[in-house]
Enzyme design. Structure first.
Site, PDB file in Angstrom:
ATOM      1  N   ALA A 126      19.409 -51.382  26.689  1.00 47.33           N
ATOM      2  CA  ALA A 126      20.154 -52.581  26.289  1.00 47.33           C
ATOM      3  C   ALA A 126      21.003 -52.356  25.039  1.00 47.33           C
ATOM      4  O   ALA A 126      22.017 -53.030  24.854  1.00 47.33           O
ATOM      5  CB  ALA A 126      19.168 -53.720  26.058  1.00 47.33           C
ATOM      6  N   ARG A 178      14.574 -56.507  22.018  1.00 45.40           N
ATOM      7  CA  ARG A 178      13.640 -56.407  20.895  1.00 45.40           C
ATOM      8  C   ARG A 178      14.266 -56.470  19.509  1.00 45.40           C
ATOM      9  O   ARG A 178      13.549 -56.597  18.525  1.00 45.40           O
ATOM     10  CB  ARG A 178      12.821 -55.110  21.037  1.00 45.40           C
ATOM     11  N   GLN A 217      18.731 -48.543  32.287  1.00 48.29           N
ATOM     12  CA  GLN A 217      17.768 -49.652  32.436  1.00 48.29           C
ATOM     13  C   GLN A 217      18.521 -50.966  32.485  1.00 48.29           C
ATOM     14  O   GLN A 217      17.935 -52.013  32.699  1.00 48.29           O
ATOM     15  CB  GLN A 217      16.822 -49.675  31.235  1.00 48.29           C
ATOM     16  N   HIS A 256      16.594 -50.530  37.013  1.00 45.54           N
ATOM     17  CA  HIS A 256      16.060 -51.898  37.024  1.00 45.54           C
ATOM     18  C   HIS A 256      16.917 -52.853  37.851  1.00 45.54           C
ATOM     19  O   HIS A 256      16.828 -54.063  37.683  1.00 45.54           O
ATOM     20  CB  HIS A 256      15.915 -52.417  35.588  1.00 45.54           C
ATOM     21  N   CYS A 295      16.867 -62.429  48.583  1.00 45.04           N
ATOM     22  CA  CYS A 295      15.903 -63.436  49.038  1.00 45.04           C
ATOM     23  C   CYS A 295      14.504 -62.817  49.004  1.00 45.04           C
ATOM     24  O   CYS A 295      14.297 -61.729  49.557  1.00 45.04           O
ATOM     25  CB  CYS A 295      16.256 -63.881  50.462  1.00 45.04           C
ATOM     26  N   SER A 321      14.731 -48.568  23.083  1.00 44.83           N
ATOM     27  CA  SER A 321      13.519 -48.413  22.274  1.00 44.83           C
ATOM     28  C   SER A 321      12.489 -47.549  23.007  1.00 44.83           C
ATOM     29  O   SER A 321      11.488 -47.159  22.429  1.00 44.83           O
ATOM     30  CB  SER A 321      12.909 -49.788  21.990  1.00 44.83           C
TER      31      SER A 321
HETATM   32  P1  NAD Z   1      15.195 -52.737  23.923  1.00 47.23           P
HETATM   33  O1  NAD Z   1      15.672 -54.099  23.551  1.00 47.23           O
HETATM   34  O2  NAD Z   1      13.733 -52.483  23.971  1.00 47.23           O
HETATM   35  O3  NAD Z   1      15.800 -51.666  22.894  1.00 47.23           O
HETATM   36  C1  NAD Z   1      17.150 -51.640  22.538  1.00 47.23           C
HETATM   37  C2  NAD Z   1      17.289 -50.625  21.413  1.00 47.23           C
HETATM   38  O4  NAD Z   1      18.672 -50.462  21.164  1.00 47.23           O
HETATM   39  C3  NAD Z   1      16.635 -51.070  20.098  1.00 47.23           C
HETATM   40  O5  NAD Z   1      15.782 -50.035  19.670  1.00 47.23           O
HETATM   41  C4  NAD Z   1      17.813 -51.236  19.131  1.00 47.23           C
HETATM   42  O6  NAD Z   1      17.516 -50.739  17.819  1.00 47.23           O
HETATM   43  C5  NAD Z   1      18.879 -50.384  19.770  1.00 47.23           C
HETATM   44  N1  NAD Z   1      20.248 -50.850  19.553  1.00 47.23           N
HETATM   45  C6  NAD Z   1      20.735 -52.115  19.604  1.00 47.23           C
HETATM   46  N2  NAD Z   1      22.081 -52.106  19.458  1.00 47.23           N
HETATM   47  C7  NAD Z   1      22.429 -50.799  19.294  1.00 47.23           C
HETATM   48  C8  NAD Z   1      23.672 -50.128  19.116  1.00 47.23           C
HETATM   49  N3  NAD Z   1      24.832 -50.787  19.047  1.00 47.23           N
HETATM   50  N4  NAD Z   1      23.670 -48.782  19.022  1.00 47.23           N
HETATM   51  C9  NAD Z   1      22.496 -48.075  19.075  1.00 47.23           C
HETATM   52  N5  NAD Z   1      21.299 -48.656  19.234  1.00 47.23           N
HETATM   53  C10 NAD Z   1      21.268 -50.005  19.372  1.00 47.23           C
HETATM   54  O7  NAD Z   1      15.906 -52.380  25.280  1.00 47.23           O
HETATM   55  P2  NAD Z   1      15.536 -51.274  26.388  1.00 47.23           P
HETATM   56  O8  NAD Z   1      14.937 -50.076  25.759  1.00 47.23           O
HETATM   57  O9  NAD Z   1      16.719 -51.147  27.259  1.00 47.23           O
HETATM   58  O10 NAD Z   1      14.365 -51.901  27.270  1.00 47.23           O
HETATM   59  C11 NAD Z   1      14.219 -53.237  27.556  1.00 47.23           C
HETATM   60  C12 NAD Z   1      14.647 -53.752  28.927  1.00 47.23           C
HETATM   61  O11 NAD Z   1      15.763 -54.518  28.634  1.00 47.23           O
HETATM   62  C13 NAD Z   1      15.134 -52.872  29.997  1.00 47.23           C
HETATM   63  O12 NAD Z   1      14.228 -52.963  31.022  1.00 47.23           O
HETATM   64  C14 NAD Z   1      16.476 -53.519  30.478  1.00 47.23           C
HETATM   65  O13 NAD Z   1      16.387 -53.725  31.873  1.00 47.23           O
HETATM   66  C15 NAD Z   1      16.465 -54.844  29.826  1.00 47.23           C
HETATM   67  N6  NAD Z   1      17.689 -55.458  29.301  1.00 47.23           N
HETATM   68  C16 NAD Z   1      18.911 -55.149  29.797  1.00 47.23           C
HETATM   69  C17 NAD Z   1      20.035 -55.743  29.258  1.00 47.23           C
HETATM   70  C18 NAD Z   1      21.376 -55.392  29.843  1.00 47.23           C
HETATM   71  O14 NAD Z   1      21.486 -55.151  31.053  1.00 47.23           O
HETATM   72  N7  NAD Z   1      22.407 -55.327  29.024  1.00 47.23           N
HETATM   73  C19 NAD Z   1      19.940 -56.627  28.191  1.00 47.23           C
HETATM   74  C20 NAD Z   1      18.649 -56.930  27.704  1.00 47.23           C
HETATM   75  C21 NAD Z   1      17.535 -56.343  28.277  1.00 47.23           C
END
Ligand code: NAD
Length: 257
Positions: free
Chosen positions: A28, A40, A107, A127, A135, A202
């Site tokens: 994300a 997070r 993800q 994901h 459905c 993360s």
């Molecule tokens: P996460 O929220 O756990 O971690 C995101 C990480 O990115 C954090 O550690 C943060 O410090 C870092 N971060 C934020 N902005 C940044 C930037 N500009 N540059 C560098 N680092 C940055 O997200 P995750 O690890 O992807 O896991 C969580 C779940 O979130 C996944 O399963 C995903 O499917 C879902 N998700 C997806 C989206 C999307 O599609 N955009 C949005 C939210 C959540």
């Protein structure tokens, strides 16, 4: 870009150039610069919603949660479909186009890598996607934009027009299994990688968060580009702290010159 960051980027680029195969895992964090909050970070999605509401069993069992989901998702989906890719998305698309990135495992469900011109055949959306609905009864799929229009038109909990069962986004909720084909493609590529690059994750969510460890055990160099801490910082060969929108374009510039 500080001198020490630039030095790290040059070393990372050298590893990518000598690697037989580079695999990247995005999360994300690569989309926050496109205006889509992560889970997070401060101000992220978990500051506003209860993660339990995204557990598939709870979601399926509660009309109340479904109603709230579709209400909130109206704004959420508008945000996603109107978002434009970040500099990080474009940089990875360039790396792939020039043959330096074998596979991108994401993800994210926002489709921004494809919007940046990344070859869809070289992306595994582990994901799923927010742009399609499925459905839960008969498995038929339809465009999210059509379901979105129905919700905007007053349908509170959209149902399948063929079998009457619930529709949900074709994105993986907590407690749902991942596609075995997608997971196996991601695992195989990770095991064959010379460099495994993590960008904006993360690494807290498994099994995606376990891919760097698999790659490392099979001999890959692990590079983590992230603003905040990750579960694998201590085991990475290189950790570049910074925004993916700054670090990835700089890395790709060095690789391509
Ligand atoms: P996460 O929220 O756990 O971690 C995101 C990480 O990115 C954090 O550690 C943060 O410090 C870092 N971060 C934020 N902005 C940044 C930037 N500009 N540059 C560098 N680092 C940055 O997200 P995750 O690890 O992807 O896991 C969580 C779940 O979130 C996944 O399963 C995903 O499917 C879902 N998700 C997806 C989206 C999307 O599609 N955009 C949005 C939210 C959540």
């Amino acid at each position: 870009m500080s001198d020490s960051q630039q030095k790290l980027i040059e070393q990372a680029a050298a590893w990518v150039l000598e690697s037989r195969s580079t695999v990247c895992l995005t999360g994300a964090g690569i989309s926050t610069e496109s205006g889509i909050p992560d889970f997070r970070s401060k101000g992220g999605i978990w500051d506003r919603f209860d993660p339990k509401d995204f557990e598939i069993r709870r979601w399926l069992a509660s009309e109340d949660i479904q109603r709230r989901y579709w209400e909130v998702a109206q704004d959420g989906y508008d945000l996603v479909r109107n978002a434009t890719p970040s500099k990080g998305h474009f940089a990875l698309a360039q790396l792939s186009l020039h043959g330096y990135l074998k596979l991108l495992v994401t993800q994210n469900t926002d489709g921004l890598h494809q919007k940046a011109g990344h070859d869809p055949d070289k992306i595994v959306e582990l994901h799923g996607t927010s742009h399609v609905c499925v459905c839960v009864g008969c498995g038929s799929k339809l465009l999210r934009s059509e379901v979105h229009a129905r919700v905007q038109g007053g349908e509170v909990i959209p149902k399948c027009e063929d079998c009457g069962c619930l529709l949900k986004p074709d994105a993986v909720f907590f407690g749902e299994g991942l596609s075995p084909e997608k997971l196996s493609r991601a695992v195989e590529a990770s095991k064959e990688a010379g460099v495994f690059l993590v960008a904006g994750s993360s690494l807290a969510v498994r099994p995606a968060g376990g891919l760097p460890e698999r790659a490392r055990r099979a001999g890959a160099r692990l590079i983590i580009v992230n603003e905040g801490p990750t579960r694998f910082d201590a085991r990475a060969d290189m950790r570049i702290q910074g925004k993916t929108g700054d670090v990835l374009p700089a890395l790709v510039d060095v690789v391509l010159t």
